[in-house]
Design an enzyme around this catalytic site. Structure first.
Site, short mmCIF file in Angstrom:
data_model
loop_
_atom_site.label_atom_id
_atom_site.label_comp_id
_atom_site.label_asym_id
_atom_site.label_seq_id
_atom_site.Cartn_x
_atom_site.Cartn_y
_atom_site.Cartn_z
N ARG A 52 1.06 -1.40 -0.18
CA ARG A 52 0.35 0.08 0.03
C ARG A 52 0.51 1.75 0.30
O ARG A 52 0.90 2.65 -1.02
CB ARG A 52 -0.98 0.22 1.11
CG ARG A 52 -1.95 0.76 1.39
CD ARG A 52 -3.15 0.88 2.69
NE ARG A 52 -2.70 1.14 3.54
CZ ARG A 52 -3.46 1.14 4.23
NH1 ARG A 52 -4.78 -0.01 4.38
NH2 ARG A 52 -2.54 0.73 6.01
N HIS A 102 5.43 25.11 -3.30
CA HIS A 102 4.96 24.01 -3.27
C HIS A 102 5.41 23.57 -4.32
O HIS A 102 4.62 21.52 -3.77
CB HIS A 102 3.19 23.69 -2.94
CG HIS A 102 2.26 24.70 -4.56
ND1 HIS A 102 2.46 25.65 -4.82
CD2 HIS A 102 1.56 23.88 -4.76
CE1 HIS A 102 1.90 25.45 -5.65
NE2 HIS A 102 1.58 24.84 -6.47
N LYS A 151 -3.00 7.10 1.21
CA LYS A 151 -2.75 6.96 3.12
C LYS A 151 -1.57 8.76 2.89
O LYS A 151 -0.89 8.25 3.07
CB LYS A 151 -2.19 6.23 3.26
CG LYS A 151 -2.35 5.82 5.12
CD LYS A 151 -2.60 4.52 5.22
CE LYS A 151 -2.39 4.70 6.26
NZ LYS A 151 -3.72 4.76 7.20
N GLU A 184 -16.05 5.56 5.32
CA GLU A 184 -15.53 5.13 6.62
C GLU A 184 -15.96 5.80 7.64
O GLU A 184 -16.07 6.92 8.12
CB GLU A 184 -14.33 4.71 6.15
CG GLU A 184 -13.26 5.71 6.15
CD GLU A 184 -12.03 5.49 5.25
OE1 GLU A 184 -11.45 4.57 5.59
OE2 GLU A 184 -11.38 6.78 4.73
N1 PMP Z 1 -8.79 4.24 6.87
C1 PMP Z 1 -8.48 5.04 6.99
C2 PMP Z 1 -9.19 6.83 6.77
C3 PMP Z 1 -7.27 4.99 7.91
O1 PMP Z 1 -6.57 6.47 8.53
C4 PMP Z 1 -6.58 3.94 8.46
C5 PMP Z 1 -5.97 3.59 9.39
N2 PMP Z 1 -5.59 4.18 10.13
C6 PMP Z 1 -8.24 2.86 8.43
C7 PMP Z 1 -8.96 3.09 7.32
C8 PMP Z 1 -8.05 1.64 8.17
O2 PMP Z 1 -6.53 0.85 7.61
P1 PMP Z 1 -5.89 -0.30 7.94
O3 PMP Z 1 -6.39 -1.78 9.20
O4 PMP Z 1 -4.88 -0.92 7.23
O5 PMP Z 1 -5.52 0.24 9.37
#
Ligand code: PMP
Length: 287
Positions: A52, A102, A151, A184
């Site tokens: 990732r 930037h 991320k 989420e």
């Molecule tokens: N969504 C977001 C926005 C996140 O930052 C994270 C991880 N911190 C997750 C979901 C969960 O991902 P993971 O199970 O890979 O930690």
């Protein structure tokens, strides 16, 4: 004694672990990260996290100046140097030093930082009692603006939603996308259970493809539950039998209230508990 931090090519004392004011990671949130767990001295799901990380890097044209093998070695050295048995790793890659402008192309030296430390989870009673969440007004980033799959170091969007929760007396917030579908939590993926079917939003709805999410989906299937990725609305959350969040730090945690409405009997539900136990067993199995 402070931690030993990995800075690019070696370990340095925490007090010496410094980064320039002109690093675009600081100036613009231009960089990426991963949060990874250590269980029983072993790094959990490292390959998935590294995959990732490199995908996030590719998406923002950021060169990670170490290949996965080297990075793996450096992560393990950092864990060992800090004698972490049960802990958390923060792997950060910043764009590096540039000017106050930037323009990322002037940054020639991306920075790799690895922190391995212990972790502060939600206290055990929160896992027993479950979380209270609210529906945030702040929506998840539009996928044509910044893909939620990246991320990145830029979490203001999530932080604003988290503030809505905390200022409103809740623990966490559910973020919806620009179409009004559930994306989420602010740092966790979201699942619901309805009539024994386990449901979670697809990544196209703005859910990060969480590593914990993927593991829990597999555990649900192995436990003979019907597991569906499906667009969910606020109605679906308000009428769920169970709800839980998944993430590297939180693992699997039940949600017992949303928008002031009780979920189920107001305690983490049986499917949530079963999947949480199975997840914890997996972390202990050294896989
Ligand atoms: N969504 C977001 C926005 C996140 O930052 C994270 C991880 N911190 C997750 C979901 C969960 O991902 P993971 O199970 O890979 O930690």
């Amino acid at each position: 004694m402070g931690l030993k931090i990995w800075m690019n090519n070696g370990l340095v004392e925490e007090a010496e672990a410094k980064i320039s004011l002109f690093d675009h990671g600081l100036l613009y949130g231009d960089g990426i990260f991963e949060g990874i767990r250590v269980y029983g001295g072993k790094v959990f799901q490292l390959e998935a996290h590294l995959e990732r990380l490199y995908t996030s890097a590719q998406a923002i044209c950021l060169q990670v100046k170490q290949d996965p093998q080297t990075l793996t070695g450096n992560i393990l050295k950092t864990v060992e140097a800090n004698r972490i048995v049960e802990g958390y790793i923060r792997l950060i890659v910043t764009r590096g030093v540039g000017t106050l402008g930037h323009n990322p192309l002037v940054c020639k030296d991306s920075q790799i930082i690895i922190v391995a430390t212990t972790i502060q989870l939600y206290p055990p009673e929160t896992y027993e009692k479950g979380l209270k969440v609210i529906s945030a007004n702040t929506i998840r980033m539009h996928p044509q603006s910044l893909s939620p799959q990246i991320k990145s170091l830029n979490y203001l969007n999530n932080i604003l939603a988290k503030l809505e929760a905390l200022k409103g007396g809740a623990d966490e917030a559910v973020m919806y996308n620009h179409l009004g579908c559930v994306a989420e939590g602010t740092a966790d993926n979201l699942f619901i259970v309805k009539k024994k079917i386990v449901l979670t939003p697809p990544h196209a709805a703005g859910a990060l493809i969480g590593i914990t999410r993927q593991v829990v989906m597999k555990l649900a299937v192995e436990s003979s539950y019907e597991m569906r990725e499906k667009d969910l609305t606020r109605f679906d959350l308000h009428t769920a039998d169970e709800m839980f969040l998944t993430g590297t730090a939180a693992e699997v945690i039940g949600v017992v209230q949303i928008d002031g409405r009780q979920i189920g009997n107001g305690k983490p539900g049986p499917v949530t508990k079963e999947l949480r136990e199975k997840y914890l067993a997996l972390t202990k199995s050294g896989q």
